[in-house]
Design an enzyme around this catalytic site. Structure first.
Site, mmCIF file in Angstrom:
data_model
loop_
_atom_site.group_PDB
_atom_site.id
_atom_site.type_symbol
_atom_site.label_atom_id
_atom_site.label_comp_id
_atom_site.label_asym_id
_atom_site.label_seq_id
_atom_site.Cartn_x
_atom_site.Cartn_y
_atom_site.Cartn_z
ATOM 1 N N ASP A 1 0.849 -1.198 0.000
ATOM 2 C CA ASP A 1 0.000 0.000 0.000
ATOM 3 C C ASP A 1 0.881 1.243 0.000
ATOM 4 O OD1 ASP A 1 0.908 0.347 2.640
ATOM 5 O OD2 ASP A 1 -0.803 -0.722 3.464
ATOM 6 N N LYS B 1 -4.514 -0.145 -1.403
ATOM 7 C CA LYS B 1 -5.216 -1.026 -0.447
ATOM 8 C C LYS B 1 -6.271 -0.240 0.327
ATOM 9 C CE LYS B 1 -3.721 -2.543 3.865
ATOM 10 N NZ LYS B 1 -2.749 -3.145 4.747
HETATM 11 C C1 R5P Z 1 -0.554 -1.955 7.331
HETATM 12 O O1 R5P Z 1 -0.525 -0.716 7.245
HETATM 13 C C2 R5P Z 1 0.655 -2.761 7.629
HETATM 14 O O2 R5P Z 1 1.774 -2.260 6.989
HETATM 15 C C3 R5P Z 1 0.458 -4.225 7.275
HETATM 16 O O3 R5P Z 1 0.240 -4.347 5.893
HETATM 17 C C4 R5P Z 1 -0.694 -4.813 8.026
HETATM 18 O O4 R5P Z 1 -0.574 -4.504 9.382
HETATM 19 C C5 R5P Z 1 -0.760 -6.306 7.846
HETATM 20 O O5 R5P Z 1 -1.843 -6.826 8.575
HETATM 21 P P1 R5P Z 1 -2.562 -8.146 8.101
HETATM 22 O O6 R5P Z 1 -1.537 -9.219 7.961
HETATM 23 O O7 R5P Z 1 -3.547 -8.439 9.214
HETATM 24 O O8 R5P Z 1 -3.278 -7.846 6.825
#
Ligand code: R5P
Length: 290
Positions: free
Chosen positions: A167, A190
């Site tokens: 993202d 995202k």
């Molecule tokens: C979001 O901003 C973070 O950088 C990660 O992409 C996120 O925390 C990942 O979480 P999950 O594995 O639950 O999708």
């Protein structure tokens, strides 16, 4: 100066900065209460490193760290630096919805009020592109764990790599690794629904023949990463690999591993795939600030 720690992470950190390692023992009573014990002499200058493993127990970890800081102070420590390789509660880096806590700030404030002098972490989710965290007004330093990931990747032979950030918030991570590998990076789009947790992602990149290297700070549910992998599969990439600084759940690991060429995490948290070490980098930061 001593490094007080619970495992080999602390021992390696002590070695990296030429300090003496003092073990602390972790005990949990049957009712869940914690009672850590420092098993050696305490110095005026202390670096406390409480290293976590999966499954994560953030509440237990926080109380244990808090008790250790207070105990160290009572035993004569004057400067207490806390190294939290994985900054617990940092994902709640603001009150996203009315009535919620600003958890990341509260953790720092609570530790500071208990006697912590300075705070060191690796790739904090809050203020992720900063070397110094400003959320609490106390000295708090953020080591970029993507340098360790980049250095690891540099030793591997990639013919046509491209770094992928899941993202827009991943720009800092992706650009760090891309700079080290001297290649390009792309960022996907995202959107996460805050109520359901559901993730929607978009990409229209054609990665034909490219070795896609996805980097992210945290893998929790694995949802973001799985969506990223599925999108990249449609982009004709030659191969897909995943590298994260913090792997915070086994579920995330099981979800991702079968779909990629390599999936590794750093050792900020002890997991079965923590094969990239941030100790050297942390040690360098600690040494420059002594
Ligand atoms: C979001 O901003 C973070 O950088 C990660 O992409 C996120 O925390 C990942 O979480 P999950 O594995 O639950 O999708």
């Amino acid at each position: 100066m001593i490094v007080v720690g619970n495992d080999s992470f602390g021992e390696r950190l002590a070695k990296a900065i030429d300090a003496t390692f003092v073990q602390f023992e972790q005990r949990t009573f049957p009712d869940g209460e914690v009672c850590p014990r420092i098993l050696g002499d305490v110095d005026k200058d202390v670096i406390l490193v409480n290293h976590v493993k999966l499954p994560l127990e953030p509440n237990k970890y926080l109380i244990e760290t808090l008790f250790l800081v207070k105990t160290l102070q009572e035993l004569g420590a004057e400067n207490i630096d806390v190294v939290m390789p994985y900054f617990i509660y940092a994902r709640q880096d603001k009150a996203f919805r009315g009535g919620e806590p600003f958890s990341a700030r509260y953790v720092l404030e609570t530790l500071h009020k208990s006697g912590m002098s300075r705070f060191f972490t690796v790739s904090s989710h809050t203020e992720r592109d900063k070397d110094k965290l400003t959320i609490s007004g106390m000295p708090a330093f953020n080591v970029n764990g993507f340098v360790s990931i980049g250095n690891y990747l540099k030793k591997k032979k990639f013919s046509d790599p491209i770094i992928v950030g899941p993202d827009e918030g991943a720009e800092h991570f992706a650009s760090t690794v891309a700079d080290i590998l001297d290649c390009k990076y792309i960022l996907l789009e995202k959107h996460r629904d805050l109520d359901t947790g559901e993730i929607e992602m978009k990409s229209n990149h054609d990665l034909h023949g490219k070795e896609a290297i996805i980097v992210d700070d945290i893998i929790s549910s694995g949802g973001t990463m799985l969506n990223t992998i599925n999108l990249l599969k449609k982009s004709n990439a030659k191969s897909i690999s995943v590298y994260a600084v913090h792997l915070v759940s086994e579920k995330g690991m099981e979800k991702i591993s079968p779909h990629v060429r390599e999936f590794l995490a750093s050792d900020t948290i002890e997991t079965p795939i923590s094969r990239i070490s941030v100790v050297e980098q942390l040690g360098e930061k600690l040494k420059t600030l002594r």
